[in-house]
Design an enzyme around this catalytic site. Structure first.
Site, mmCIF file in Angstrom:
data_model
loop_
_atom_site.group_PDB
_atom_site.id
_atom_site.type_symbol
_atom_site.label_atom_id
_atom_site.label_comp_id
_atom_site.label_asym_id
_atom_site.label_seq_id
_atom_site.Cartn_x
_atom_site.Cartn_y
_atom_site.Cartn_z
ATOM 1 N N LYS A 22 0.818 -1.190 -0.076
ATOM 2 C CA LYS A 22 -0.060 -0.142 -0.127
ATOM 3 C C LYS A 22 0.850 1.106 -0.030
ATOM 4 C CE LYS A 22 -1.602 1.832 3.719
ATOM 5 N NZ LYS A 22 -1.217 3.355 4.172
ATOM 6 N N ASN A 23 1.832 1.371 0.981
ATOM 7 C CA ASN A 23 2.698 2.422 0.892
ATOM 8 C C ASN A 23 3.283 2.839 -0.250
ATOM 9 O OD1 ASN A 23 1.552 2.895 3.483
ATOM 10 N ND2 ASN A 23 3.419 2.443 4.786
ATOM 11 N N ARG A 96 -3.752 10.978 4.289
ATOM 12 C CA ARG A 96 -2.744 11.956 4.248
ATOM 13 C C ARG A 96 -1.862 11.829 3.209
ATOM 14 N NH1 ARG A 96 0.591 14.412 8.142
ATOM 15 N NH2 ARG A 96 2.758 13.753 7.136
ATOM 16 N N CYS A 120 -3.801 13.434 12.588
ATOM 17 C CA CYS A 120 -4.381 12.002 12.604
ATOM 18 C C CYS A 120 -4.315 11.509 14.041
ATOM 19 C CB CYS A 120 -3.849 11.263 11.613
ATOM 20 S SG CYS A 120 -2.012 10.617 12.037
ATOM 21 N N ARG A 125 1.722 14.642 13.349
ATOM 22 C CA ARG A 125 2.246 14.513 11.718
ATOM 23 C C ARG A 125 2.148 15.802 10.645
ATOM 24 N NH1 ARG A 125 -0.079 8.650 9.793
ATOM 25 N NH2 ARG A 125 1.943 8.326 8.597
ATOM 26 N N PRO A 126 3.200 16.669 11.299
ATOM 27 C CA PRO A 126 3.377 17.819 10.370
ATOM 28 C C PRO A 126 3.722 17.630 9.061
ATOM 29 C CG PRO A 126 4.871 17.966 12.030
ATOM 30 C CD PRO A 126 4.050 16.698 12.250
ATOM 31 N N VAL A 127 3.831 18.589 8.185
ATOM 32 C CA VAL A 127 4.196 18.419 6.683
ATOM 33 C C VAL A 127 5.321 19.464 6.223
ATOM 34 C CG1 VAL A 127 2.241 17.300 5.526
ATOM 35 C CG2 VAL A 127 2.208 19.636 5.716
ATOM 36 N N ASP A 128 6.060 19.996 7.648
ATOM 37 C CA ASP A 128 7.037 21.041 7.402
ATOM 38 C C ASP A 128 8.048 20.425 6.461
ATOM 39 O OD1 ASP A 128 7.293 19.328 9.753
ATOM 40 O OD2 ASP A 128 8.786 20.596 10.407
ATOM 41 N N LEU A 129 8.443 19.357 6.702
ATOM 42 C CA LEU A 129 9.807 18.852 5.903
ATOM 43 C C LEU A 129 9.531 18.835 4.395
ATOM 44 C CD1 LEU A 129 11.428 16.022 7.980
ATOM 45 C CD2 LEU A 129 11.500 18.431 8.245
ATOM 46 N N ASP A 310 5.200 0.493 11.963
ATOM 47 C CA ASP A 310 3.908 -0.329 11.502
ATOM 48 C C ASP A 310 3.600 -1.513 11.872
ATOM 49 O OD1 ASP A 310 3.217 2.161 10.346
ATOM 50 O OD2 ASP A 310 3.428 1.589 8.339
ATOM 51 N N ILE A 332 8.804 6.642 16.695
ATOM 52 C CA ILE A 332 8.767 7.378 15.390
ATOM 53 C C ILE A 332 7.465 8.250 15.512
ATOM 54 C CG2 ILE A 332 8.431 7.100 12.849
ATOM 55 C CD1 ILE A 332 10.867 5.885 13.691
ATOM 56 N N ARG A 402 -8.421 0.029 4.692
ATOM 57 C CA ARG A 402 -7.621 0.956 4.187
ATOM 58 C C ARG A 402 -6.456 0.277 3.788
ATOM 59 N NH1 ARG A 402 -5.594 5.496 7.844
ATOM 60 N NH2 ARG A 402 -4.378 5.464 6.056
HETATM 61 C C1 UD1 Z 1 5.274 6.606 6.505
HETATM 62 C C2 UD1 Z 1 4.161 5.611 6.254
HETATM 63 C C3 UD1 Z 1 3.611 4.881 7.631
HETATM 64 C C4 UD1 Z 1 4.845 4.763 8.462
HETATM 65 C C5 UD1 Z 1 5.865 5.888 8.416
HETATM 66 C C6 UD1 Z 1 7.207 5.550 9.292
HETATM 67 C C7 UD1 Z 1 2.894 6.053 3.981
HETATM 68 C C8 UD1 Z 1 1.636 6.262 3.423
HETATM 69 N N1 UD1 Z 1 2.967 5.870 5.526
HETATM 70 O O1 UD1 Z 1 4.497 7.767 6.849
HETATM 71 O O2 UD1 Z 1 2.805 4.005 7.394
HETATM 72 O O3 UD1 Z 1 4.529 4.273 9.784
HETATM 73 O O4 UD1 Z 1 6.336 6.374 7.107
HETATM 74 O O5 UD1 Z 1 7.738 4.316 8.529
HETATM 75 O O6 UD1 Z 1 3.903 5.603 3.473
HETATM 76 N N2 UD1 Z 1 7.309 14.401 10.433
HETATM 77 C C9 UD1 Z 1 7.465 15.912 10.629
HETATM 78 N N3 UD1 Z 1 7.393 16.677 9.453
HETATM 79 C C10 UD1 Z 1 7.286 16.286 8.263
HETATM 80 C C11 UD1 Z 1 7.129 14.869 8.115
HETATM 81 C C12 UD1 Z 1 7.178 13.886 9.306
HETATM 82 O O7 UD1 Z 1 7.823 16.128 11.930
HETATM 83 O O8 UD1 Z 1 6.881 17.098 7.556
HETATM 84 C C13 UD1 Z 1 7.391 13.511 11.450
HETATM 85 C C14 UD1 Z 1 6.429 12.687 11.670
HETATM 86 O O9 UD1 Z 1 5.422 13.313 12.354
HETATM 87 C C15 UD1 Z 1 6.660 11.442 12.520
HETATM 88 C C16 UD1 Z 1 8.135 11.102 11.957
HETATM 89 O O10 UD1 Z 1 8.535 12.772 11.279
HETATM 90 O O11 UD1 Z 1 6.687 11.576 13.836
HETATM 91 C C17 UD1 Z 1 8.295 10.130 10.736
HETATM 92 O O12 UD1 Z 1 7.247 10.352 9.820
HETATM 93 P P1 UD1 Z 1 7.279 9.841 8.301
HETATM 94 O O13 UD1 Z 1 8.611 9.151 8.105
HETATM 95 O O14 UD1 Z 1 7.276 11.245 7.576
HETATM 96 O O15 UD1 Z 1 6.081 9.085 8.114
HETATM 97 P P2 UD1 Z 1 5.111 9.029 7.116
HETATM 98 O O16 UD1 Z 1 5.606 9.533 5.598
HETATM 99 O O17 UD1 Z 1 4.025 10.260 7.154
#
Ligand code: UD1
Length: 429
Positions: A22-23, A96, A120, A125-129, A310, A332, A402
């Protein structure tokens, strides 16, 4: 709303084919936005999440055709032109990862307006990066009323991107945007998950020049255009790990096929340490447990190749009946222990403090009504139900749908007593 009922006590014996990941599938689908030629994805899982994203992509101008092709389940995605750069909140909030259409949209058509995904159940789970990466590539980013407006009318430019910590989604997003940028992009501190390697392979089949995925440094040399391609989605390591845990929990012997060895080594090591029989095969593994109780072992989640977050909920379910006390550390995501109180409804003995749970194994779980809180948490309740005395019913299983394809069928084929209760009319509180 549908529920799943499990009658505990049956051992599992048989074979389970693992679906495409899925991912990975949802990021590969987003890659279809980068070309005006068709992208054919094979080994595609049929899941609620892939349907959600398909719906969003159609709104943006992609035709999405699912069928059974010569090599199994396939989806053909074709975006002759981007007809809209607008991804509305009602579609992005459902999943997301659909936020990852932002980069490809800007890369291909110079602008996009995409809803912020919001929080969520497993944390902020921000998207700042993600936004930092797009800005580094030259996109102008503005945030208004819950939407990201991104513009790069003269195209994106190759850049050095250094992530302060590892993010799977942000690394994928940066790759998806940089393939059409002018010049070379180097991503430092990239995530190393196998899904990144899958994305690299697909993008390269489309004519991109990406190197280094699977290591902390990914180098992308931009190309002016991409073409269509056929790509097989990597097997789902989380599904594989989930059924490995289910087999260890219920006992018996289960062969997992259509998978790939090496994707869940951290889990298999822990299963061996706990006393389960693990045999790696060319296309997966065999998990055995005959009678004897497993031992408690500790785990700590970490980026790949560490223990996958996961699989944390599933492993916690396994430890609820192990001999001794297990310590489970989640590093994580904040707030990723919502399955603990539900497991306790089945008689598990768990205490949570901050990012650590202590699970003291009990002899026997008891069936009860429980509620799924997120995707992986929901399957941990099914796993616990496999050994709980009597019947366990799991509600809110839309979470399960899902990410797990034909779960009842796959477990049922190995002898599990699992059935879906379709829309029983009970309101979801
Ligand atoms: C992806 C997977 C999810 C898995 C995770 C970690 C998908 C759809 N989802 O989620 O199943 O659990 O990897 O292996 O592929 N973070 C920030 N800012 C950002 C992005 C992330 O602070 O811009 C933080 C997150 O809140 C979290 C950490 O970074 O604490 C890691 O998240 P990330 O690796 O980005 O996970 P996802 O890509 O959301």
């Amino acid at each position: 709303m549908d529920r799943i009922a499990i009658t505990g006590g049956a051992r599992l014996n048989g074979s389970i084919p693992i679906s495409g990941a899925k991912n990975s599938a949802i990021k590969l689908m987003a890659a279809s936005l980068l070309t005006d030629e068709p992208l054919r994805l094979t080994n595609m899982p049929r899941l609620a999440d892939t349907r959600f994203l398909g719906k969003l992509l159609m709104r943006l101008g992609v035709s999405v055709t699912e069928s059974d092709g010569p090599d199994g389940q396939q989806t053909i995605l074709h975006a002759p032109e981007i007809t809209s750069g607008f991804a509305p909140y009602d579609l992005v909030r459902q999943m997301r990862a659909s936020f990852n259409v932002l980069g490809p949209l800007v890369a291909r058509s110079g602008q996009a307006k995409v809803s912020l995904p919001g929080g969520c159940t497993i944390g902020a789970r921000p998207v700042d990066l993600h936004l930092q990466a797009l800005e580094a590539l030259g996109a102008k980013i503005d945030l208004h009323e819950g939407y990201v407006y991104a513009q790069a009318p003269r195209g994106l430019k190759g850049a050095e991107i250094t992530f302060p910590f590892v993010s799977v989604g942000a690394t994928e997003h940066a790759m998806l945007a940089a393939v059409l940028a002018d010049g070379v992009t180097v991503i430092h501190n990239a995530a190393c998950e196998p899904e990144l390697v899958d994305l690299q392979e697909c993008l390269n089949a489309m004519g991109a020049k990406v190197e280094g995925a699977g290591t902390p440094t990914v180098t992308i040399t931009g190309v002016p255009r991409l073409k269509g391609a056929t790509h097989a989605v990597i097997p789902d390591r989380i599904e594989m790990g989930t059924y490995a845990v289910a087999a260890a929990m219920a006992g018996g012997e289960v062969r997992l096929t259509n998978a790939r060895p090496g994707l869940i080594d951290a889990l298999l090591e822990k299963l061996k340490e706990a006393g389960a029989g693990v045999e790696e095969t060319a296309d997966g593994c065999i998990i055995r447990r005959n009678g004897s109780r497993l031992n408690a072992v500790d785990i700590e989640t970490a980026p790949f190749p560490g223990f996958a977050t996961d699989l944390q909920a599933q492993f916690m379910a396994l430890m609820t009946t192990a001999n001794g006390e297990s310590r489970i550390r989640e590093t994580i995501f904040e707030n990723r222990f919502m399955h603990a109180p539900e497991l306790m409804r089945l008689g598990a003995d768990i205490s949570v403090s901050g990012g650590e749970a202590r699970v003291r194994g009990v002899e026997q779980l008891e069936g009860a009504e429980v509620m799924a809180t997120d995707l992986r948490a929901s399957v941990s309740l099914v796993i616990a139900g496999l050994v709980a005395r009597g019947e366990t019913t799991v509600s809110r299983i839309y979470h399960l749908d899902r990410g797990f394809e034909r779960l009842e069928e796959k477990l049922g084929a190995c002898g599990a007593q699992v059935r879906r209760i379709v829309g029983d009319g009970e309101p979801e509180l």
